[in-house]
Design an enzyme around this catalytic site. Sequence first.
Site, PDB file in Angstrom:
ATOM      1  N   HIS A 156      -0.680   3.441   4.824  1.00  0.00           N
ATOM      2  CA  HIS A 156      -1.852   4.622   4.458  1.00  0.00           C
ATOM      3  C   HIS A 156      -1.878   5.599   4.913  1.00  0.00           C
ATOM      4  CE1 HIS A 156      -5.478   5.591   2.648  1.00  0.00           C
ATOM      5  NE2 HIS A 156      -5.757   4.717   1.724  1.00  0.00           N
ATOM      6  N   ASP A 205       1.093  -0.103  -5.161  1.00  0.00           N
ATOM      7  CA  ASP A 205       0.083   0.113  -5.872  1.00  0.00           C
ATOM      8  C   ASP A 205       0.101   1.831  -6.385  1.00  0.00           C
ATOM      9  OD1 ASP A 205      -0.331   1.441  -3.330  1.00  0.00           O
ATOM     10  OD2 ASP A 205      -2.452   0.928  -3.196  1.00  0.00           O
ATOM     11  N   HIS A 206       0.537   2.741  -5.527  1.00  0.00           N
ATOM     12  CA  HIS A 206       0.262   4.087  -6.164  1.00  0.00           C
ATOM     13  C   HIS A 206       1.354   4.776  -5.213  1.00  0.00           C
ATOM     14  CE1 HIS A 206      -2.413   5.136  -2.694  1.00  0.00           C
ATOM     15  NE2 HIS A 206      -3.183   3.796  -3.353  1.00  0.00           N
ATOM     16  N   GLU A 215       0.781  -1.322  -0.095  1.00  0.00           N
ATOM     17  CA  GLU A 215       0.113   0.054   0.088  1.00  0.00           C
ATOM     18  C   GLU A 215       0.874   1.133  -0.096  1.00  0.00           C
ATOM     19  OE1 GLU A 215      -2.921   2.755   0.073  1.00  0.00           O
ATOM     20  OE2 GLU A 215      -3.330   0.665  -0.169  1.00  0.00           O
ATOM     21  N   THR A 220      -5.946   2.529  -5.324  1.00  0.00           N
ATOM     22  CA  THR A 220      -5.940   1.364  -5.024  1.00  0.00           C
ATOM     23  C   THR A 220      -6.600   0.286  -5.906  1.00  0.00           C
ATOM     24  OG1 THR A 220      -5.133   1.567  -2.768  1.00  0.00           O
ATOM     25  CG2 THR A 220      -5.996  -0.674  -3.490  1.00  0.00           C
TER      26      THR A 220
END
Length: 731
Positions: free
Chosen positions: A421, A482-483, A260, A304
């Site tokens: 996150h 993911d990003h 994440e 996500t």
Amino acid sequence: MKKKNLIKFIQTRTGFFCLLVVLFTLKYIFAAYHDFNLGISDPYQHIIMWLSPIGTTILLIGIGFYFPKPIVSYCVMLLMDFADTGLLFANILNYRQFSDFITVKTIVNAGKVAPGLGKSTVALLQFSDLFLWLDLIVIIGLLIARKIRIDPKSYGLLTPFAITSFGAVVLSLNVFMAESSRPRLLGTTFDRSYIVKYLGINTFTIYDGIKNEQTEQVNRNANTADLNKILAYTKKGKLPVNPQYYGVAKGKNVIIIHLESFQQFLIDLKVNGKEVTPFLNSIYHSRHSLSFANFYHQVGIGRTSDAENMLETSTFGISDGSLFTALGSSNTFQAAPQILREHGNYTSAVFHGNVGSFWNRDDVYKNMGYNYFFDQNYFSYDRSDRIGYGIKDKIMFAESVKYLERMQQPFYTKFITVTNHTPFDMDEEDLDPSFKTADTNDKSINNYFETAHYLDQAVREFFNYLNRSGLSKNTMVVIYGDHYGLSNSENETLAPIVGESSDTWNSYNNVQMQRVPFMIYSPKIIKGEIKHEVAGEIDVLPTLLHLLGISNRHYVQFGNDLLSPKYKPWIVFRNGTIVSQKYVIIGGKGQKGVVYDRQSGKQIINFTRQEKIEIAALAKKGKMSLKYSDLLNNHNLLRFYTPAGFKPVDPGQFDYLTNFQQMEEIREKLKGHSTALITKHHKSTTNLYKTDAAELSGRHEEITNIPDSVSGNHLVEKKNKASKKGRKSYN
């Protein structure tokens, strides 16, 4: 005197109307706190939630004023109140069982499942449910006993119009306040509970109905001519396989580790003399790894969920929201789980410590063909085990292995982490005392290094289990970010830490910060290397399929095999920005926009003829890829096309409430032919899992034993989870 005035007011039709509205609002607020988990985090959100049912309730019950006959008017108001209460009650029951709210599609299809729900519905009932209906029962009784009298007065059209106008004003105020707290709420919805929290169940139902009709309309307008254009475009882009790698992991397990918000700059980075991610660094440089130094995320608004969609389908997210939430419940997919089931008899699962409805995953995963989805209900219930968006990573990995070891091999599994996150908060007990983070004036940056360090430790513990259990010998592990985690607004503060200058930071640097890790680790890879070609998330599925010895020739995929000798390095972001080996083209505007030399980072001002040709070609290719992907997904065109050797998914065959029971039934049926790890070892491997998670100290049974709520008929009594501490061992 005040009491007499109140009673006198209730005897009027306007007073009766106000009574119904107030009582329903109180019932709704009670249900919101008692039955739903809406994640209300500040006083402003509480106020919005209190306001959310009022506008639509006024509009609905106010319909009764449009009927001039008094008895009919009262009956219609009661009928609207009954309908409103019924919808609330149905959502409460649905939430108790599925942790989600009822969609219009569920309501329309209710008749197909209602005959088998009798006993399970009764089991969901609670004594507090009487409160929802008590006011209506009492009011009807008072009307029959004539304690509340029918007001014979004629109200004309002015009063009902005023009531409707007032209801519309309240609803508009609710929407305004919701948007101020959560901008673009309806445009970027990633969880139905967010709409309910801010706008109420009635508004959510109306919104869902509109979205459902829009989807149906788009599907009705679809045609195969568009599909043929897409097939021709994607077929033209197919590349030959690399014989050195094709089939090198054939028949092996696949484990995807979804990091994440994890960015590439963290790899090999030291803060205060210590590596932030020492274990992931070792995997990145391993001789058994294929690692990519210039791998870019390509997510849009869906964040996500866009990353997952690209990983599973090699198609882009949509331009105006999340594909998962907007289209995922109805679209046809040609996704990795179903492809691997058809070509290699793979079993598939996702492990994720958040609610199953987040990003609409509980629907999307079924349409993708996932056998099992282990959401937060399969993990421990202790409050200390959760932070931010779900179960802490160390705990999620540790408590997953008791399910993983029961899966038939080969399997395809995905582990979605959450601790790293935003806002990157950590409990004190989870911090590594030997790691000192950065000391910038930005708390998010300082915290980011700590949560990334924690995630690194969690992955190390999971890898240690794979080695001890023997799974690593037969498994290909894919690790990807993911990003981005830190936004562009924080990059200038971050710049000195990553070896750049805040003074010269520009849009080129921001694009470079969109790089995320991508590593493929397998004992079958004996000559690992770090590849520096430009690559992106859209390319993952074709690459993995070829490593597994599965051709992607007939599938509709917009990415390419990164290991192909003919691979042409370039990617396009959802916003149109393009990165190739030579150029960074901001916004996809070609030479009319801002273009950088990717190697030097310098802006190109005066273009040569050759540069103009190359940039124009890239801009056109990027535009066409996004256009055709959007056309494919927005019109659900894959329902018209079934590749040779592929069987479309029947989502109705999957039941994520009974994952454990299904796995045990299969193991019992196969007996000695079971390929599950627990069968191969003739005992559970959970004791091989070692973690330093402070929360699990003295609670090792959380790792080894199956919770009672899971070993029974899972989720039916989920609302009583606080008392569900007992666990059974199935070793």
